[in-house]
Scaffold this active site. Sequence first.
Site, PDB file in Angstrom:
ATOM      1  N   HIS A 118     -25.620 -22.370 -28.614  1.00 42.43           N
ATOM      2  CA  HIS A 118     -24.552 -23.001 -29.839  1.00 42.43           C
ATOM      3  C   HIS A 118     -23.655 -23.819 -29.270  1.00 42.43           C
ATOM      4  O   HIS A 118     -23.346 -25.034 -29.718  1.00 42.43           O
ATOM      5  CB  HIS A 118     -23.875 -21.807 -30.379  1.00 42.43           C
ATOM      6  CG  HIS A 118     -23.020 -22.281 -31.475  1.00 42.43           C
ATOM      7  ND1 HIS A 118     -23.098 -22.018 -32.806  1.00 42.43           N
ATOM      8  CD2 HIS A 118     -21.764 -22.649 -31.465  1.00 42.43           C
ATOM      9  CE1 HIS A 118     -21.874 -22.516 -33.430  1.00 42.43           C
ATOM     10  NE2 HIS A 118     -21.185 -22.765 -32.588  1.00 42.43           N
ATOM     11  N   GLU A 119     -23.060 -23.611 -27.980  1.00 45.34           N
ATOM     12  CA  GLU A 119     -22.154 -24.640 -27.506  1.00 45.34           C
ATOM     13  C   GLU A 119     -22.609 -25.808 -27.073  1.00 45.34           C
ATOM     14  O   GLU A 119     -22.085 -26.749 -26.892  1.00 45.34           O
ATOM     15  CB  GLU A 119     -21.337 -23.632 -26.524  1.00 45.34           C
ATOM     16  CG  GLU A 119     -20.531 -22.530 -27.044  1.00 45.34           C
ATOM     17  CD  GLU A 119     -19.406 -22.799 -28.030  1.00 45.34           C
ATOM     18  OE1 GLU A 119     -19.104 -24.088 -27.965  1.00 45.34           O
ATOM     19  OE2 GLU A 119     -19.478 -22.209 -28.996  1.00 45.34           O
ATOM     20  N   HIS A 135     -22.950 -28.414 -29.426  1.00 50.84           N
ATOM     21  CA  HIS A 135     -21.671 -29.179 -29.513  1.00 50.84           C
ATOM     22  C   HIS A 135     -21.652 -30.085 -28.258  1.00 50.84           C
ATOM     23  O   HIS A 135     -21.043 -31.346 -28.629  1.00 50.84           O
ATOM     24  CB  HIS A 135     -20.445 -28.259 -29.468  1.00 50.84           C
ATOM     25  CG  HIS A 135     -20.059 -27.339 -30.695  1.00 50.84           C
ATOM     26  ND1 HIS A 135     -20.272 -27.983 -32.029  1.00 50.84           N
ATOM     27  CD2 HIS A 135     -19.918 -26.021 -30.883  1.00 50.84           C
ATOM     28  CE1 HIS A 135     -20.197 -26.922 -32.832  1.00 50.84           C
ATOM     29  NE2 HIS A 135     -19.921 -25.772 -32.054  1.00 50.84           N
ATOM     30  N   GLU A 160     -20.712 -26.157 -37.446  1.00 47.71           N
ATOM     31  CA  GLU A 160     -20.850 -24.779 -37.154  1.00 47.71           C
ATOM     32  C   GLU A 160     -22.277 -24.227 -37.237  1.00 47.71           C
ATOM     33  O   GLU A 160     -23.048 -23.709 -36.768  1.00 47.71           O
ATOM     34  CB  GLU A 160     -19.897 -23.598 -37.311  1.00 47.71           C
ATOM     35  CG  GLU A 160     -18.542 -23.949 -36.636  1.00 47.71           C
ATOM     36  CD  GLU A 160     -18.631 -24.128 -35.186  1.00 47.71           C
ATOM     37  OE1 GLU A 160     -19.272 -23.164 -34.641  1.00 47.71           O
ATOM     38  OE2 GLU A 160     -17.902 -24.808 -34.818  1.00 47.71           O
TER      39      GLU A 160
END
Length: 628
Positions: A169-170, A173, A246
Amino acid sequence: MNFFEHQEKSKRNTAVLVALFSLAVTLIILAVYFVVMVVFFSSSADPGSTGSQPEIFITVGLGVLMIIFGGSLFKSMALRRGGPYIAENLGGRRVNPATSDPDEKKFINVVEEMAIAAGIPVPVAYVLENERGINAFAAGYTPDDAVVAVTDGCLRRLTRDELQGVVAHEFSHILNGDMRLNIRLIAMISGILVIASIGRLALRPGIRTRKNDLPFMLAGLALVIIGYAGVVVSRMIQSAVSRQREYLADASAVQFTRNPPGIAGALKKIGGFAGGSRIKTPRAEEASHMFFSMAIRSIFATHPPIKQRIQRIDPSFDGNLPSVPEDAPPIAREAAAAMEFGGSESRSPVTPQRFSKNAGLMDAGHMKHSLELLATVPDIIRQEIKDPMGASAVVFALLLVADPAEREHQLKSLEKIVPDAMRHHVSLMYDTLVGLDTSLKLPLLDLSIPALRQLSASQLETFKKAVDALVASDGRLSLFEYALQLIVSSRLDNASHPAAGKVKFKSLEPLTDDAVVLISKLAIEGHGSSADAENAFLSAIRQLPMLADIPEGSARAPRMENHSFERVGKALVNFSAASPGVKKTILDTCAYCVLFDQTVTTREAELLRAVAYVLGLPVPPVLLPKKI
């Protein structure tokens, strides 16, 4: 949406953010002006007071602008130190790559595996060891200075699959350009908070005079209210910008790992854990939008509800969350094992049209390939790249050529730069790496970056001189080997000065000569015969809009020349400072040139990846079709 579209969207989001921030500042100016007029001038009997209102408004406006933008600028200057500064400011501790802690080893391994799969430098790993909530964040201006941080609760309470989902997930980003936007949000909110700070200062007894106590109290109270009202507006902006990103990052994590239960399990634990994902440090408020899950309690949620996020990942979710008390012991430590991926590995034919589409993307196939590559790294090399001096020796060894006489000449060029012990060590590293597959050289470079970032300023200068000497000592280095030098230099420079890189070229027109130089060198490097190289060059040049219509053979027609590495390096540096759209066009043209013969070897694929690396484009390993 591909990598280049994400970059453009990030720019548009920044423009929207600036517009909303400007609107908030305008409203604050009007509110402060109103307070000043009511508190200090409402009882004035001077008939000329009304005529002075424009001057008062200008004075108030300039004062508020100086305060807000001064506060934002001050914060921006601090944040220019990049990801490590942000992580340490939030209470993070850098994880030693040579750590003996099993949980920290697991974390380091997951970060390394994903970085190699994504084609970016390995982010520095941090742990917020005083935070028991389950949370994480990525921070930095670019992938070159990125960090991935997890809380102690995340590190100790998640399984490897769950931790993998959070880290994936990071990484979304990092790849989607969200980090720079997050930093700008922090700076903007900090500027608005200064207004409230001045109001609190005006309310202090020692600041006010007894004669004019009431006006100062009223003004101070009003400034506190206005300042926090501005912060509320900023939180609304923060929330609007953050929530959709998100969802995208969750979906990307599933795509990267092909393991929905991993990230879904992490979200379920957050939902059922008594400590949730709360971050206790007061500094978390300004950075709340950066975290994996809600870091603070706020009426303006920076993240979608946990159950909604789980439902999107796992449609069969029944809404029940496991109950985990805050004093529950951490999970049993797992053995250090590699990731497992479901489904079949996709290896589509490599074409010029597909190459740039892979930028910023990875899937389970790339992850599996990453693990296979890392498994072939000799243990001694894995140990060396965890230490700054060892990592330096490995990078030097990667630049050594195969011919013994020329290699000795390269090593001799290091005599006045590094100690004899280092030269001997470099030679030993070369013996260990000799015969190394080309596809492992870029990953080794990426794995070395965290350790190289620990070099002091003087050590870094010596390191760069040594790299330059190794390249300059041999006039017959390949473009791939020369690109390694540029990659090392640019990535370490960007890590040291993360906010320095700016877009200088928004059009391809001023870079026409640079395009011809680069395509010439690639045509010569990528093809065995001069005839094939010439045909590849002419075909690739026609892919560039400004050269497509020039008749072949005319005086204006570009010609293939074997330019010096210095000239090629200048072209690559210029392209690295271009906009995403320009970079895509030149990368497509490079791919068309190298792959003109409709065949691709590992050497050719890695040569293209090296060019992409120099341009600052994250391109994952090329998955060549397996031979049957």
